[in-house]
Design an enzyme around this catalytic site. Structure first.
Site, PDB file in Angstrom:
ATOM      1  N   ARG A  21     144.460  21.018  75.449  1.00  0.00           N
ATOM      2  CA  ARG A  21     143.136  22.077  75.504  1.00  0.00           C
ATOM      3  C   ARG A  21     141.973  21.371  75.500  1.00  0.00           C
ATOM      4  O   ARG A  21     140.915  21.566  76.043  1.00  0.00           O
ATOM      5  CB  ARG A  21     143.209  23.127  74.291  1.00  0.00           C
ATOM      6  CG  ARG A  21     144.275  24.031  74.781  1.00  0.00           C
ATOM      7  CD  ARG A  21     144.655  24.951  73.321  1.00  0.00           C
ATOM      8  NE  ARG A  21     144.753  24.347  72.265  1.00  0.00           N
ATOM      9  CZ  ARG A  21     144.727  24.630  70.977  1.00  0.00           C
ATOM     10  NH1 ARG A  21     144.339  25.869  70.831  1.00  0.00           N
ATOM     11  NH2 ARG A  21     144.936  24.176  69.850  1.00  0.00           N
ATOM     12  N   ASN A  39     146.312  28.190  73.945  1.00  0.00           N
ATOM     13  CA  ASN A  39     147.866  28.074  74.019  1.00  0.00           C
ATOM     14  C   ASN A  39     148.529  29.297  73.933  1.00  0.00           C
ATOM     15  O   ASN A  39     147.914  30.549  73.389  1.00  0.00           O
ATOM     16  CB  ASN A  39     148.220  27.400  72.487  1.00  0.00           C
ATOM     17  CG  ASN A  39     148.065  25.835  72.769  1.00  0.00           C
ATOM     18  OD1 ASN A  39     147.946  25.136  73.559  1.00  0.00           O
ATOM     19  ND2 ASN A  39     147.956  25.375  71.386  1.00  0.00           N
TER      20      ASN A  39
END
Length: 92
Positions: A21, A39
């Site tokens: 990320r 996520n």
């Protein structure tokens, strides 16, 4: 805005706990792409990229490798109408 596009992307593989990320956010900002990344409970990463066609295409391609520690199995992307994302963030 005619050259703007939006892609809703799902990435599967070893993509959580490997700075995927953070690397996505940093790369998107470098390329001038707006949107978000998060996520999912099933182990995938979900992202939205919005910006110039070429930059969004570049981000989708980048997702196939992702962060150095990631092992990407698959990337799926669906095009959508731009919604005016502003900036790029990690969602929790």
């Amino acid at each position: 805005m005619a050259d703007r596009t939006r892609a809703h992307v799902f990435v599967s593989g070893t993509v959580q706990g490997v700075y995927y990320r953070a690397n996505t956010r940093d790369t998107a900002r470098e390329k001038g792409v707006e949107g978000w990344v998060q996520n999912l409970e099933d182990g995938r990463v979900e992202a939205v990229f919005e910006g110039p066609n070429e930059a969004v295409d570049s981000m989708i391609e980048w997702c196939r490798t992702g962060s150095p520690a990631a092992e990407v199995d698959a990337v799926t992307a669906e095009r959508e109408e731009p919604r005016g994302e502003d900036g790029f963030e990690i969602r929790y």
